[in-house]
Design an enzyme around this catalytic site. Sequence first.
Site, PDB file in Angstrom:
ATOM      1  N   SER A  14       8.193  32.203  41.547  1.00  0.00           N
ATOM      2  CA  SER A  14       6.739  32.115  41.753  1.00  0.00           C
ATOM      3  C   SER A  14       6.113  33.500  41.738  1.00  0.00           C
ATOM      4  O   SER A  14       6.754  34.488  42.115  1.00  0.00           O
ATOM      5  CB  SER A  14       6.485  31.468  43.109  1.00  0.00           C
ATOM      6  OG  SER A  14       5.168  31.687  43.507  1.00  0.00           O
ATOM      7  N   SER A  15       4.834  33.570  41.369  1.00  0.00           N
ATOM      8  CA  SER A  15       4.141  34.866  41.380  1.00  0.00           C
ATOM      9  C   SER A  15       3.954  35.388  42.808  1.00  0.00           C
ATOM     10  O   SER A  15       3.728  36.582  43.001  1.00  0.00           O
ATOM     11  CB  SER A  15       2.784  34.768  40.684  1.00  0.00           C
ATOM     12  OG  SER A  15       1.940  33.874  41.368  1.00  0.00           O
ATOM     13  N   CYS A  16       4.099  34.509  43.827  1.00  0.00           N
ATOM     14  CA  CYS A  16       3.899  35.002  45.202  1.00  0.00           C
ATOM     15  C   CYS A  16       5.096  35.799  45.690  1.00  0.00           C
ATOM     16  O   CYS A  16       5.091  36.327  46.794  1.00  0.00           O
ATOM     17  CB  CYS A  16       3.573  33.857  46.150  1.00  0.00           C
ATOM     18  SG  CYS A  16       4.983  32.847  46.516  1.00  0.00           S
ATOM     19  N   HIS A  35      -1.979  22.933  47.811  1.00  0.00           N
ATOM     20  CA  HIS A  35      -2.588  24.172  47.322  1.00  0.00           C
ATOM     21  C   HIS A  35      -4.087  23.971  47.091  1.00  0.00           C
ATOM     22  O   HIS A  35      -4.611  22.867  47.203  1.00  0.00           O
ATOM     23  CB  HIS A  35      -1.904  24.621  46.026  1.00  0.00           C
ATOM     24  CG  HIS A  35      -0.557  25.220  46.256  1.00  0.00           C
ATOM     25  ND1 HIS A  35       0.603  24.497  46.123  1.00  0.00           N
ATOM     26  CD2 HIS A  35      -0.177  26.462  46.630  1.00  0.00           C
ATOM     27  CE1 HIS A  35       1.635  25.283  46.405  1.00  0.00           C
ATOM     28  NE2 HIS A  35       1.196  26.477  46.716  1.00  0.00           N
ATOM     29  N   TYR A  41       9.184  32.265  52.220  1.00  0.00           N
ATOM     30  CA  TYR A  41       9.396  31.607  50.917  1.00  0.00           C
ATOM     31  C   TYR A  41       9.750  32.654  49.860  1.00  0.00           C
ATOM     32  O   TYR A  41      10.682  32.473  49.072  1.00  0.00           O
ATOM     33  CB  TYR A  41       8.117  30.864  50.530  1.00  0.00           C
ATOM     34  CG  TYR A  41       8.138  30.251  49.160  1.00  0.00           C
ATOM     35  CD1 TYR A  41       8.747  29.016  48.949  1.00  0.00           C
ATOM     36  CD2 TYR A  41       7.552  30.891  48.068  1.00  0.00           C
ATOM     37  CE1 TYR A  41       8.768  28.442  47.686  1.00  0.00           C
ATOM     38  CE2 TYR A  41       7.574  30.320  46.810  1.00  0.00           C
ATOM     39  CZ  TYR A  41       8.180  29.101  46.617  1.00  0.00           C
ATOM     40  OH  TYR A  41       8.204  28.546  45.369  1.00  0.00           O
TER      41      TYR A  41
HETATM   42  P1  GDP Z   1      -1.767  31.011  47.878  1.00  0.00           P
HETATM   43  O1  GDP Z   1      -2.027  31.415  46.476  1.00  0.00           O
HETATM   44  O2  GDP Z   1      -0.338  31.139  48.289  1.00  0.00           O
HETATM   45  O3  GDP Z   1      -2.691  31.728  48.829  1.00  0.00           O
HETATM   46  O4  GDP Z   1      -1.989  29.419  47.960  1.00  0.00           O
HETATM   47  P2  GDP Z   1      -3.196  28.393  48.139  1.00  0.00           P
HETATM   48  O5  GDP Z   1      -3.364  27.658  46.870  1.00  0.00           O
HETATM   49  O6  GDP Z   1      -2.886  27.539  49.350  1.00  0.00           O
HETATM   50  O7  GDP Z   1      -4.522  29.212  48.478  1.00  0.00           O
HETATM   51  C1  GDP Z   1      -5.181  30.014  47.531  1.00  0.00           C
HETATM   52  C2  GDP Z   1      -6.488  30.523  48.110  1.00  0.00           C
HETATM   53  O8  GDP Z   1      -7.431  29.443  48.201  1.00  0.00           O
HETATM   54  C3  GDP Z   1      -6.400  31.120  49.520  1.00  0.00           C
HETATM   55  O9  GDP Z   1      -7.257  32.261  49.585  1.00  0.00           O
HETATM   56  C4  GDP Z   1      -6.970  29.994  50.390  1.00  0.00           C
HETATM   57  O10 GDP Z   1      -7.530  30.446  51.611  1.00  0.00           O
HETATM   58  C5  GDP Z   1      -8.049  29.449  49.467  1.00  0.00           C
HETATM   59  N1  GDP Z   1      -8.521  28.100  49.796  1.00  0.00           N
HETATM   60  C6  GDP Z   1      -9.839  27.721  49.905  1.00  0.00           C
HETATM   61  N2  GDP Z   1      -9.938  26.432  50.267  1.00  0.00           N
HETATM   62  C7  GDP Z   1      -8.660  25.969  50.359  1.00  0.00           C
HETATM   63  C8  GDP Z   1      -8.138  24.678  50.701  1.00  0.00           C
HETATM   64  O11 GDP Z   1      -8.843  23.716  50.980  1.00  0.00           O
HETATM   65  N3  GDP Z   1      -6.757  24.547  50.661  1.00  0.00           N
HETATM   66  C9  GDP Z   1      -5.943  25.605  50.335  1.00  0.00           C
HETATM   67  N4  GDP Z   1      -4.620  25.422  50.314  1.00  0.00           N
HETATM   68  N5  GDP Z   1      -6.426  26.834  50.045  1.00  0.00           N
HETATM   69  C10 GDP Z   1      -7.769  27.015  50.063  1.00  0.00           C
END
Ligand code: GDP
Length: 331
Positions: free
Chosen positions: A108-110, A180, A137
């Site tokens: 993953s890119s993370c 996500h 992770y």
């Molecule tokens: P990340 O790329 O590991 O941070 O995975 P996420 O897809 O969970 O989150 C991506 C970004 O979207 C982060 O900055 C979250 O705070 C933002 N975000 C905004 N609204 C939401 C939501 O409803 N769910 C999630 N999972 N992320 C959200």
Amino acid sequence: MDKHAKIYVAGHRGLVGSAIVRSLRAEGYSNVCVRTHAELDLTNQAQTANFFTLEKPAYAFLAAARTGGILANNSYPAEFIRDNIAIQSNFIHAAYLSGVTRLIVLSSSCVYPRLVPQPMCERHLLSAPLEPTNRPYAVAKIAGIEMCWSYNRQYGTRYIAVMPSNLYGPGDNYDLSSGHVIPALIRKCHEAKVRGDRHVVVWGTGKPRREFLYSDDLGHACVSLMKLPDRIFDGLLGSDETVSGLFEPPIINIGLGEDVTIEELATLVMRVVGFRGKIVFDATKPDGTPRKLLDVSRLNAIGWRARTSLQAGLAKSYADFLRSDAAAVSS
Ligand code: GDP
């Protein structure tokens, strides 16, 4: 890759594994082998070893993992590190013992450090501290990469890891606490539209930037990599740094090549869903890493480019959501 070769796809019910299976079947591969979690628990070493001994797949994709969004990673750090280390360790060693010819592990890119130059190149791996919300992770996934690298070096295997950007697509996890951002925003905007709400809540500040890849594009990229001729595939196996002095891990980025802010994403999702309210940011929720854009020049150089724009992918994903159980609950 012979059309009748046995190809094992682990995690075939997930977002990535299902896309790989669709791509293999579309290309006429007739001997795709899958197991449900109930049939084979990859965190169990004996079960995994038995499976590989009996089935002897020629090629394998490891798309089974414990994954989740920012909150799930933050809430269940012990499960994220334990399960992913166990799955990869059992799988990679059993694949080696049974003589798997080529293995692609989904990373993953993370896994890249929190603050690295953008876009992120493969050589940025392990160059700085990780993002704390998903460090357990990421460390597990880095262990998987290091296993591929070490087995290639010591045993002459052909194992690589692929590094996709944030994924979305059919069969996504629409649960608001564990999923996500894209499936979450699709669901939230749909529910807000159905209820006639004036606003939708978006976590964090809306400022982080993310790159999103449609799952079928990833499936296609993984199969394209697996099929590469030896002379090109072998160039991805990583160098033996102790000999070459070069830091070249056995990884390759897979992405769209462009990113958006979370606020821009939310606006796009609202448009696709047809919700006309406002966005309200919930700054009590974490932003996570500020930016995650992949440098995909290595992948482009071997002739692969993503085909699905974010706009087109979101429209397909919303259609998938409307067919899902989550939509039935929301209406
Ligand atoms: P990340 O790329 O590991 O941070 O995975 P996420 O897809 O969970 O989150 C991506 C970004 O979207 C982060 O900055 C979250 O705070 C933002 N975000 C905004 N609204 C939401 C939501 O409803 N769910 C999630 N999972 N992320 C959200």
